[in-house]
Design a protein around this motif. Structure first.
Motif, PDB file in Angstrom:
ATOM      1  N   ALA A  77       0.787  -1.092  -0.131  1.00 29.73           N
ATOM      2  CA  ALA A  77      -0.052  -0.131   0.040  1.00 29.73           C
ATOM      3  C   ALA A  77       0.903   1.278   0.104  1.00 29.73           C
ATOM      4  N   PRO A  78       0.492   2.248  -0.730  1.00 30.18           N
ATOM      5  CA  PRO A  78       1.064   3.376  -0.527  1.00 30.18           C
ATOM      6  C   PRO A  78       1.412   4.174   0.778  1.00 30.18           C
ATOM      7  N   VAL A  79       2.570   4.361   1.027  1.00 32.29           N
ATOM      8  CA  VAL A  79       2.675   5.150   2.546  1.00 32.29           C
ATOM      9  C   VAL A  79       2.131   6.366   2.769  1.00 32.29           C
ATOM     10  N   LEU A  80       1.069   6.344   3.228  1.00 31.21           N
ATOM     11  CA  LEU A  80       0.057   7.691   3.528  1.00 31.21           C
ATOM     12  C   LEU A  80      -0.440   7.667   4.763  1.00 31.21           C
ATOM     13  N   THR A  81      -1.001   8.840   5.213  1.00 27.81           N
ATOM     14  CA  THR A  81      -1.652   8.785   6.420  1.00 27.81           C
ATOM     15  C   THR A  81      -2.995   8.074   6.224  1.00 27.81           C
ATOM     16  N   ARG A  82      -3.193   7.179   7.369  1.00 30.28           N
ATOM     17  CA  ARG A  82      -4.932   6.828   7.651  1.00 30.28           C
ATOM     18  C   ARG A  82      -5.494   8.033   7.862  1.00 30.28           C
ATOM     19  N   PRO A  83      -6.646   7.963   6.758  1.00 25.52           N
ATOM     20  CA  PRO A  83      -7.486   9.487   7.344  1.00 25.52           C
ATOM     21  C   PRO A  83      -8.013   9.239   8.729  1.00 25.52           C
ATOM     22  N   ALA A  84      -8.280  10.333   9.252  1.00 18.31           N
ATOM     23  CA  ALA A  84      -8.720  10.191  10.804  1.00 18.31           C
ATOM     24  C   ALA A  84     -10.300   9.671  10.423  1.00 18.31           C
ATOM     25  N   PRO A  85     -10.970   9.200  11.449  1.00 13.34           N
ATOM     26  CA  PRO A  85     -12.376   8.624  11.228  1.00 13.34           C
ATOM     27  C   PRO A  85     -13.150   9.670  11.299  1.00 13.34           C
ATOM     28  N   PRO A  86     -14.474   9.844  10.549  1.00 13.50           N
ATOM     29  CA  PRO A  86     -15.272  11.136  10.847  1.00 13.50           C
ATOM     30  C   PRO A  86     -15.591  11.381  12.088  1.00 13.50           C
ATOM     31  N   SER A  87     -15.953  12.786  11.884  1.00 13.55           N
ATOM     32  CA  SER A  87     -16.143  13.503  13.386  1.00 13.55           C
ATOM     33  C   SER A  87     -17.568  12.836  14.121  1.00 13.55           C
TER      34      SER A  87
END
Ligand SMILES: Nc1ncnc2c1ncn2[C@@H]1O[C@H](COP(=O)(O)OP(=O)(O)OP(=O)(O)O)[C@@H](O)[C@H]1O
Ligand SMILES: [Mg+2]
Lengths: 307, 273
Positions: free
Chosen positions: B3-13
């Motif tokens: 997998a590309p090394v990126l930030t796992r997005p934060a879960p929705p608010s």
């Protein structure tokens, strides 16, 4: 199920990319886990490590402590002793960001409510940053045709599949599957297997429990056998049972009477047998214990009881 | 596969999830015949029964039975769509396994409570609109025409609905199974209605009943509603000889606070962990 038909699946389920390169440490590490109910230890000193990207199967009789272990790991049940790290975090204090990385398909299927299947997956999409698209998700578990049925009107197996869908919707890095295929028809079971295989291909770590040994043999990189709260052996399915495995049974019929010999050196037994035999040896077979035989001996079932 | 090394997005608010939950809760509420009949439509049924039986009889000069009881029925409606519906609903969701699902998804409890509150406020508003329409059009109950009374109506309704919501969440933790909730919560609601002057003229109840009722919100909601629907001179007939708006607001606020603390401290996604 054809391999190439799974390729889009693999892409759909690819775990969310994460900040650091996957750390090489274990995804799950358990030391001395104990869970007691009313003074009785139902999980009694379990040590286990599950590696990143591995599919690990927990096998064991009813009441062995599989679900309890999974629930502790998933952060929904308190433990009485032991150290547990799941994705580097103690599940007892796992926060929202941690839960987001963990998918859970519990053993008990919810009774379902008045929402339709499609409404349910559309709703839960709002809980994830990058959910698997609804239509794709339903096709993955074979619920495409029941999208407009109310969940409380689904069959048991269909509800089970919906649970699996909701477990993978958020593209977890680690997925717990507690008896995912119990109650599924053979086609649906194969579909679930394909799903697990594509998850593995996408780099997801999977801890599953099952009572189906063929399932464990087919899916798991390693299996652990748990009985009465203790992990009695951990090995790849083909190596489980070590010594037990190598013991062969030679069977034949002599003067109309079935005979059998157990040995680690079947060739030697056969040589002697053939040398002594005047002609054909009726019903001659050499067998080695399968996974099921080994399992039954590991969990301590006397052989007469299952013959 | 790498997998590309990126930030796992934060879960929705939590607010995003709360918004989705309001819609979900509304849908579920409307599809549950039991809720629609016993929580949503019940006050209208009460209005029809009271209106048909007592018709235009007068409680006191210038105050018809329908007018007097509309106040209690409106307050009861708020209690049913908030306290009763929420308390029974959560117990059932817990039994059904819906809450266990929410737990493993890491749902913020605030998003869950927000969904409940949003659904309660919307269904209460619809219920009151329907009730007032029936009262005015079918039973000729005069509705107030000055904004001050409507403001009172709004804050009494809002305070009552919020208190009912948090108390409903709190009671669902203590009540046990859905079956126990379905038996216990409506029984409690009925007793409160008797004590709080929903079925009888409050001042005609024995003093001890009045005192017990004064501890709970329903009596104050009912009294607040009387100040909306009854003529000004009716205030003299109250126990205190006045509408007691200040005290009403204080009691409702206190119950919102107590209920919130209780709910937050006792809330459980599953029974026994
Ligand atoms: N809430 C509870 N209270 C008391 N005992 C419990 C509770 N939950 C589980 N147990 C006991 O703990 C033991 C282990 O249960 P667990 O559900 O972990 O078994 P399992 O290996 O998952 O079994 P199965 O294959 O039947 O799912 C059982 O003896 C069970 O009776
Ligand atoms: Mg189990």
């Amino acid at each position: 199920m054809q391999k190439d038909s799974l390729l889009p699946t693999t892409r759909a389920l690819a775990a969310d990319p994460r900040e650091e390169p996957p750390d090489p440490g274990p995804v799950i590490s358990i030391r001395g886990l104990v869970k007691r109910y009313g003074g009785r230890a139902v999980v009694d000193g379990v040590d286990l490590e599950v590696r990143r990207g591995e599919v690990f199967a927990l096998l064991g009789p009813n009441g062995a402590g599989k679900t309890t272990t999974v629930e502790v790991l998933a952060g929904v049940r308190r433990r009485d002793a032991g150290e547990v790290q799941v994705l580097g975090v103690d599940p007892a204090v796992g926060d929202r960001a941690w839960r987001d990385r963990v998918g859970v398909v519990a053993q008990t299927t919810g009774a379902g409510n008045a929402l339709t299947v499609r409404e349910t997956v559309d709703h839960f999409a709002a809980y994830h940053a990058t959910p698997v698209p609804g239509g794709e998700l339903l096709d993955l578990v074979g619920l495409g045709a029941t999208a407009r049925t109310r969940v409380d009107k689904l069959s048991g197996g269909q509800r089970r599949r919906l649970e699996v869908a909701l477990g993978v919707q958020g593209r977890p890095e680690l997925l717990f599957l507690d008896e995912p295929t119990t109650g599924l028809d053979p086609v649906a079971r194969r579909q679930s297997w394909a799903l697990v295989e594509s998850l593995r291909a996408a780099g997801t770590t999977v801890l599953l429990t099952t009572h189906y040994l063929d399932e464990a043999a087919h899916l798991a990189d390693r299996v652990g056998v748990i009985t009465a709260g203790r992990l009695v052996e951990v090995a790849p399915p083909a190596e489980l049972g070590g010594e037990l495995r190598r013991e062969a049974t030679v069977r034949w019929t002599e003067d109309g009477v079935p005979r059998e010999v157990r040995t680690y050196r079947p060739a030697a037994v056969l040589r002697d047998l053939l040398a002594a035999a005047p002609g054909e040896l009726p019903d001659l077979t050499v067998t080695r214990p399968g996974l099921e035989d080994v399992y039954l001996r590991l969990v301590g079932v006397p052989e007469e009881a299952v013959r | 596969m790498t997998a590309p090394v990126l930030t796992r997005p934060a879960p929705p608010s939590w607010t995003r999830i709360a918004r989705a939950r309001v819609l979900l809760e509304l849908r579920l509420f409307l599809r549950e015949p039991q809720q629609v009949v016993f929580s949503f439509a019940y006050p209208v049924l009460m209005m029809v029964v009271f209106g048909s039986v007592f018709g235009a009889n007068e409680v006191s000069p210038g105050v018809s039975f329908s007018q007097y009881f509309l106040a209690g029925i409106a307050a009861t409606g708020i209690m049913l769509t908030s306290f009763q519906a929420v308390g029974m609903g959560i117990a059932e969701e817990r039994d059904r396994g819906d809450l266990a699902r929410l737990q493993v998804l890491g749902t913020p409890p605030l998003a869950y409570a927000g969904g409940k509150a949003g659904q309660v406020l919307l269904s209460t508003a619809a219920q009151l609109a329907l009730l007032l329409a029936v009262a005015a059009l079918v039973y000729d109950v005069p509705l107030p025409d000055d904004p001050g009374r409507w403001a009172t109506f709004a804050w009494v309704s809002l305070g009552g609905a919020l208190a009912g919501t948090v108390l409903g969440i709190a009671v669902s933790s203590g009540v046990g199974s859905a079956r126990a909730a379905a038996a216990g919560i409506p029984a409690l609601a009925i007793v409160l209605q008797f004590f709080s002057g929903v079925f009888f003229v409050f001042t005609e109840l024995p003093a001890w009943m009045q005192q017990v009722a004064a501890v709970f919100p329903l009596k104050w909601m009912t009294q607040g509603m009387r100040s909306v629907f009854l003529p000004e001179q009716a205030a003299a007939a109250e126990v205190a000889g006045a509408w007691e708006h200040g005290r009403t607001a204080l009691v409702l606020l206190a119950w919102v606070v107590v209920g919130t603390v209780l709910a937050a401290r006792t809330f459980r996604w599953r029974r026994g962990a």
